[in-house]
Motif scaffolding. Sequence first.
Motif, PDB file in Angstrom:
ATOM      1  N   THR A 211       0.864  -1.174   0.000  1.00 16.64           N
ATOM      2  CA  THR A 211       0.000   0.000   0.000  1.00 16.64           C
ATOM      3  C   THR A 211       0.900   1.222   0.000  1.00 16.64           C
ATOM      4  OG1 THR A 211      -1.790  -1.132   1.188  1.00 16.64           O
ATOM      5  CG2 THR A 211      -1.788   1.266   1.232  1.00 16.64           C
ATOM      6  N   VAL A 212       0.823   2.012  -1.057  1.00 17.49           N
ATOM      7  CA  VAL A 212       1.717   3.144  -1.259  1.00 17.49           C
ATOM      8  C   VAL A 212       0.924   4.422  -1.041  1.00 17.49           C
ATOM      9  CG1 VAL A 212       3.290   4.297  -2.849  1.00 17.49           C
ATOM     10  CG2 VAL A 212       3.041   1.800  -2.923  1.00 17.49           C
ATOM     11  N   ARG A 213       1.366   5.226  -0.084  1.00 17.65           N
ATOM     12  CA  ARG A 213       0.736   6.525   0.170  1.00 17.65           C
ATOM     13  C   ARG A 213       1.472   7.586  -0.632  1.00 17.65           C
ATOM     14  NH1 ARG A 213      -2.694   8.248   4.318  1.00 17.65           N
ATOM     15  NH2 ARG A 213      -2.808  10.521   4.535  1.00 17.65           N
ATOM     16  N   LEU A 214       0.727   8.305  -1.462  1.00 17.49           N
ATOM     17  CA  LEU A 214       1.325   9.244  -2.407  1.00 17.49           C
ATOM     18  C   LEU A 214       0.975  10.696  -2.131  1.00 17.49           C
ATOM     19  CD1 LEU A 214       0.574   7.138  -5.595  1.00 17.49           C
ATOM     20  CD2 LEU A 214       2.780   7.385  -4.470  1.00 17.49           C
ATOM     21  N   GLY A 215       0.230  10.974  -1.086  1.00 19.25           N
ATOM     22  CA  GLY A 215      -0.124  12.350  -0.772  1.00 19.25           C
ATOM     23  C   GLY A 215      -0.770  12.442   0.597  1.00 19.25           C
ATOM     24  N   THR A 216      -1.221  13.656   0.940  1.00 19.08           N
ATOM     25  CA  THR A 216      -1.838  13.889   2.243  1.00 19.08           C
ATOM     26  C   THR A 216      -3.233  14.503   2.119  1.00 19.08           C
ATOM     27  OG1 THR A 216      -0.670  16.013   2.346  1.00 19.08           O
ATOM     28  CG2 THR A 216       0.358  14.122   3.448  1.00 19.08           C
ATOM     29  N   LYS A 217      -3.381  15.554   1.302  1.00 14.41           N
ATOM     30  CA  LYS A 217      -4.661  16.236   1.174  1.00 14.41           C
ATOM     31  C   LYS A 217      -5.000  16.497  -0.293  1.00 14.41           C
ATOM     32  CE  LYS A 217      -4.305  18.567   5.654  1.00 14.41           C
ATOM     33  NZ  LYS A 217      -4.317  19.880   6.349  1.00 14.41           N
ATOM     34  N   GLU A 218      -4.647  15.559  -1.168  1.00 13.83           N
ATOM     35  CA  GLU A 218      -4.897  15.733  -2.597  1.00 13.83           C
ATOM     36  C   GLU A 218      -6.285  15.276  -3.018  1.00 13.83           C
ATOM     37  OE1 GLU A 218      -2.118  14.718  -1.356  1.00 13.83           O
ATOM     38  OE2 GLU A 218      -0.681  16.211  -2.090  1.00 13.83           O
ATOM     39  N   GLY A 219      -6.988  14.569  -2.171  1.00 13.39           N
ATOM     40  CA  GLY A 219      -8.300  14.052  -2.546  1.00 13.39           C
ATOM     41  C   GLY A 219      -8.207  12.668  -3.157  1.00 13.39           C
ATOM     42  N   MET A 220      -9.242  12.282  -3.888  1.00 14.35           N
ATOM     43  CA  MET A 220      -9.298  10.939  -4.459  1.00 14.35           C
ATOM     44  C   MET A 220      -8.314  10.780  -5.618  1.00 14.35           C
ATOM     45  SD  MET A 220     -13.360   9.974  -4.508  1.00 14.35           S
ATOM     46  CE  MET A 220     -13.724  11.231  -5.730  1.00 14.35           C
ATOM     47  N   ILE A 221      -7.842   9.548  -5.802  1.00 16.51           N
ATOM     48  CA  ILE A 221      -7.037   9.201  -6.971  1.00 16.51           C
ATOM     49  C   ILE A 221      -7.976   8.992  -8.156  1.00 16.51           C
ATOM     50  CG2 ILE A 221      -5.486   7.497  -7.973  1.00 16.51           C
ATOM     51  CD1 ILE A 221      -4.333   6.994  -5.254  1.00 16.51           C
ATOM     52  N   MET A 222      -7.714   9.697  -9.250  1.00 19.27           N
ATOM     53  CA  MET A 222      -8.572   9.650 -10.429  1.00 19.27           C
ATOM     54  C   MET A 222      -8.002   8.796 -11.548  1.00 19.27           C
ATOM     55  SD  MET A 222     -11.010  11.526  -9.320  1.00 19.27           S
ATOM     56  CE  MET A 222     -11.989  11.718 -10.800  1.00 19.27           C
ATOM     57  N   ALA A 223      -6.690   8.615 -11.592  1.00 14.90           N
ATOM     58  CA  ALA A 223      -6.060   7.818 -12.643  1.00 14.90           C
ATOM     59  C   ALA A 223      -4.739   7.279 -12.125  1.00 14.90           C
ATOM     60  CB  ALA A 223      -5.842   8.636 -13.921  1.00 14.90           C
ATOM     61  N   LEU A 224      -4.363   6.078 -12.613  1.00 13.76           N
ATOM     62  CA  LEU A 224      -3.139   5.414 -12.185  1.00 13.76           C
ATOM     63  C   LEU A 224      -2.380   4.876 -13.395  1.00 13.76           C
ATOM     64  CD1 LEU A 224      -4.403   3.332  -9.112  1.00 13.76           C
ATOM     65  CD2 LEU A 224      -2.722   5.181  -9.009  1.00 13.76           C
ATOM     66  N   ALA A 225      -1.074   4.726 -13.205  1.00 14.24           N
ATOM     67  CA  ALA A 225      -0.218   4.079 -14.196  1.00 14.24           C
ATOM     68  C   ALA A 225       0.851   3.301 -13.446  1.00 14.24           C
ATOM     69  CB  ALA A 225       0.414   5.085 -15.147  1.00 14.24           C
ATOM     70  N   LEU A 226       1.155   2.095 -13.920  1.00 14.09           N
ATOM     71  CA  LEU A 226       2.141   1.225 -13.287  1.00 14.09           C
ATOM     72  C   LEU A 226       2.954   0.574 -14.392  1.00 14.09           C
ATOM     73  CD1 LEU A 226       3.047   0.025 -10.485  1.00 14.09           C
ATOM     74  CD2 LEU A 226       1.541  -1.899 -10.989  1.00 14.09           C
TER      75      LEU A 226
END
Length: 508
Positions: A211-226
């Motif tokens: 589980t990777v935390r990528l922010g603090t107060k950015e809101g929901m994740i809308m798109a991902l790339a791996l």
Amino acid sequence: MATTSIAAARPPAQPTAILRGHRAQVHAAVFARLDRAASSDETMTADTRLVTGDSDGYVVLWDLAIVRARGVWRAHQNSILGIAAWDDAGQIVTHGRDHKLVVWQVGVADEVRLSAVLPLDQESKTSSKESHPQPWMVHVLDVNTMNFCAFAWCGLVGSVAAVTTAAPTSTDTQLTTTNGPPTERLVAVPNTLTLEAADIYHLPSQRRINTVRLGTKEGMIMALALFYAPVSEPTDDSQRTLVLIAAFENGVVVLALLRQGADGPAEIIYRAQPHSQPILSLDVAPDCSYFLTSAADAVIAKHPIRVPAVKKTATAAPAPPRPSAPVGPSPPPPAGKTVSLLSAALAKEAALSPSPSSSSAPPKGTAPSAPIEVETQPLTIINTKHAGQQGIRIRDDGRLFATAGWDARVRVYAAQTMKEVAVLKWHQTGCFTVAFAPVVRPDTEGEGNNTAAKPTEGPSAGNTTTTLATRSTRRDISVKERRLRHAVTAHWLAVGSKDGKVSLWDIF
């Protein structure tokens, strides 16, 4: 003046075909090979299908040669967020809002089991599994779909296996890396509890490994790339690094590296906010040198992908023994002078202790390096003056990219200059998704674009893949073969719309 009048006199471009079959909005589309051989490197053959998914959960396999549906089934009980194609064995992945991610086994031989009745031709929206049989489910993964973000996936370099710890009473597991066959996958989806975190799952074990935390107060994740990207300045021992990109609701984009593998810690090296509205889509360039984002605003941004190399040092050799501190009994005290037991013990401890220089030596393995400075500036930002460009996709040759617009228009751009080169208008309602067909490579292309695939050593009876290279050299080819050749060699662009229709364009 004459050039302007000639350009104005040209009729607007029209789609080559309109695929009518979905009753609901088309949310996802992808071109897929159904029977890809492990040793085959062709980009498109006669078993290429256009796979589309709608908001009712239906999936349709379209045959490009006859422009008809080959297979229809209901993959999910709710809207489909994303569709992808595995690189081998004709496996198709669907991600639905019913909190399921399913890997389907779909080949040319499996199409005979599937129904060809389109959702638009049904008398009612509800359809039982008997009328629309499903393909074989390879994997079913329970994931989070509360924030409308489609999954991201990539093949695993090496393999991940679950190993039970040595303690007999412990149920914890740890991950080890082995050199297994390249059949394992990594899947990234948003975390269920933390908005700014992403979960990474492993297939076929269907386990969440990180589980990777990528922010603090950015809101929901809308798109991902791996994906795995090479380092920007490769060395002799440098390896491809796992990269995770997340686009957030407030317009922020974050790029993180997982150098120690999918189950290791993440290191953020890029963070920018080029958008003022929620990001709708992102796509990575074929050479992994940059990625693009589009949002609900009118901005399209190009972001860098620079993976710095980590310098490694050789394992430190043990320090040689100090000649001034011989091991053995302490020398006798000088005559006529008494020494207390405490003084003798302190003198012996000082003789055996290492010097200050040796105690501060770096540990074995990687040398400590300075923290990497986080980049914050995109490469290019353009204002298209058209808000709501969704479903951004880059063609696999890296020359073009396209966006699906809420204004019912699809805009095609040059990837290098970010200039608009075409506007495609046919739909009357908003467009949600675009998909590029793989283009024929220059090394497999013949004169006049006549060859689309290399000759095979005899097609099997159960496979409809046609050897087009040998047949295209004949001038007296049939209409069927000409249609099949065009379906394979055309540079297709598929557009899915809110009206339930899919337009098929043949572009440069």
